[in-house]
Design a protein around this motif. Structure first.
Motif, PDB file in Angstrom:
ATOM      1  N   ILE A  68      -2.003   8.340  14.223  1.00  0.00           N
ATOM      2  CA  ILE A  68      -1.493   9.353  13.304  1.00  0.00           C
ATOM      3  C   ILE A  68      -2.638   9.841  12.410  1.00  0.00           C
ATOM      4  CG2 ILE A  68       0.877   8.532  13.302  1.00  0.00           C
ATOM      5  CD1 ILE A  68      -1.436   7.684  10.426  1.00  0.00           C
ATOM      6  N   VAL A  69      -2.331  10.820  11.582  1.00  0.00           N
ATOM      7  CA  VAL A  69      -3.260  11.304  10.563  1.00  0.00           C
ATOM      8  C   VAL A  69      -2.583  11.098   9.215  1.00  0.00           C
ATOM      9  CG1 VAL A  69      -4.448  13.333   9.643  1.00  0.00           C
ATOM     10  CG2 VAL A  69      -4.265  13.009  12.122  1.00  0.00           C
ATOM     11  N   ALA A  70      -3.338  10.594   8.237  1.00  0.00           N
ATOM     12  CA  ALA A  70      -2.771  10.331   6.913  1.00  0.00           C
ATOM     13  C   ALA A  70      -3.804  10.622   5.835  1.00  0.00           C
ATOM     14  CB  ALA A  70      -2.305   8.877   6.814  1.00  0.00           C
ATOM     15  N   ILE A  71      -3.304  10.910   4.650  1.00  0.00           N
ATOM     16  CA  ILE A  71      -4.156  11.044   3.464  1.00  0.00           C
ATOM     17  C   ILE A  71      -4.238   9.654   2.838  1.00  0.00           C
ATOM     18  CG2 ILE A  71      -4.412  12.083   1.182  1.00  0.00           C
ATOM     19  CD1 ILE A  71      -2.859  14.506   2.315  1.00  0.00           C
ATOM     20  N   VAL A  72      -5.463   9.180   2.638  1.00  0.00           N
ATOM     21  CA  VAL A  72      -5.647   7.795   2.171  1.00  0.00           C
ATOM     22  C   VAL A  72      -6.137   7.683   0.731  1.00  0.00           C
ATOM     23  CG1 VAL A  72      -6.004   6.924   4.519  1.00  0.00           C
ATOM     24  CG2 VAL A  72      -7.986   7.653   3.159  1.00  0.00           C
ATOM     25  N   ASN A  73      -6.340   8.814   0.048  1.00  0.00           N
ATOM     26  CA  ASN A  73      -6.884   8.717  -1.314  1.00  0.00           C
ATOM     27  C   ASN A  73      -5.930   9.190  -2.402  1.00  0.00           C
ATOM     28  OD1 ASN A  73      -7.285  11.438  -0.551  1.00  0.00           O
ATOM     29  ND2 ASN A  73      -9.102  11.629  -1.834  1.00  0.00           N
ATOM     30  N   PHE A  74      -4.631   9.148  -2.142  1.00  0.00           N
ATOM     31  CA  PHE A  74      -3.648   9.335  -3.202  1.00  0.00           C
ATOM     32  C   PHE A  74      -3.459   8.015  -3.935  1.00  0.00           C
ATOM     33  CE2 PHE A  74      -1.334  12.865  -0.740  1.00  0.00           C
ATOM     34  CZ  PHE A  74      -1.866  13.856  -1.535  1.00  0.00           C
ATOM     35  N   PRO A  75      -3.030   8.058  -5.201  1.00  0.00           N
ATOM     36  CA  PRO A  75      -2.680   6.800  -5.861  1.00  0.00           C
ATOM     37  C   PRO A  75      -1.422   6.216  -5.199  1.00  0.00           C
ATOM     38  CG  PRO A  75      -2.179   8.671  -7.288  1.00  0.00           C
ATOM     39  CD  PRO A  75      -2.877   9.214  -6.073  1.00  0.00           C
ATOM     40  N   LYS A  76      -1.222   4.916  -5.334  1.00  0.00           N
ATOM     41  CA  LYS A  76      -0.017   4.289  -4.786  1.00  0.00           C
ATOM     42  C   LYS A  76       1.214   4.941  -5.404  1.00  0.00           C
ATOM     43  CE  LYS A  76      -2.005  -0.223  -3.837  1.00  0.00           C
ATOM     44  NZ  LYS A  76      -1.944  -1.662  -4.100  1.00  0.00           N
ATOM     45  N   LYS A  77       2.264   5.100  -4.572  1.00  0.00           N
ATOM     46  CA  LYS A  77       3.503   5.703  -5.048  1.00  0.00           C
ATOM     47  C   LYS A  77       4.644   4.728  -4.823  1.00  0.00           C
ATOM     48  CE  LYS A  77       6.539   9.655  -4.551  1.00  0.00           C
ATOM     49  NZ  LYS A  77       6.802  10.924  -3.877  1.00  0.00           N
ATOM     50  N   GLN A  78       5.396   4.443  -5.887  1.00  0.00           N
ATOM     51  CA  GLN A  78       6.523   3.531  -5.759  1.00  0.00           C
ATOM     52  C   GLN A  78       7.737   4.274  -5.228  1.00  0.00           C
ATOM     53  OE1 GLN A  78       7.492   1.161  -9.179  1.00  0.00           O
ATOM     54  NE2 GLN A  78       9.091   0.057  -8.090  1.00  0.00           N
ATOM     55  N   ILE A  79       8.314   3.716  -4.170  1.00  0.00           N
ATOM     56  CA  ILE A  79       9.551   4.226  -3.578  1.00  0.00           C
ATOM     57  C   ILE A  79      10.484   3.029  -3.507  1.00  0.00           C
ATOM     58  CG2 ILE A  79      10.582   5.343  -1.568  1.00  0.00           C
ATOM     59  CD1 ILE A  79       7.619   6.303  -0.937  1.00  0.00           C
TER      60      ILE A  79
END
Length: 114
Positions: A68-79
């Motif tokens: 897959i392709v993903a963005i890896v430099n966002f801050p952690k997001k709580q779900i």
């Protein structure tokens, strides 16, 4: 369909998109919408977790080993009770189902998209 505001090349360069391989998939019953928890191998960047609303088009079994392709430099997001460490990219269909973005040929985990 509305187009988002124009961004600069410098803005785009801040987004770190990488290739990765899904190594584990589990149900995420506490998510508001049907979702999976994915563990994704990004090579030298290590394994990162993500929540993904992709249950409409993908079974857990067929996701294992998928690149897959993903963005890896966002801050952690709580779900709910989970912290997502990356954003898996996909295309929304007419009914909001998500088709994952994936390299057309196998590539090394962690390679940058550009």
């Amino acid at each position: 369909m509305d187009i988002k505001p124009e961004i600069s090349w410098a803005d785009f360069e801040k987004i770190d998109m990488r290739s990765g391989t899904i190594v584990s998939v589990s149900d995420f019953p506490k998510a508001r919408n049907p979702s999976y928890i994915l563990e994704i191998d990004f090579g030298e960047l290590g394994i990162k977790s993500s929540s993904a609303q992709i249950t409409d088009l993908y079974s857990k079994k067929e996701l294992i080993g998928k690149q897959i392709v993903a963005i890896v430099n966002f801050p952690k997001k709580q779900i709910a009770n989970f912290f997502s460490e990356c954003l898996v990219l996909g295309v929304y269909g007419e009914n909001k189902e998500v088709t994952l973005l994936s390299p057309s040929l196998a590539v090394k985990n962690g390679f940058q998209v550009g």
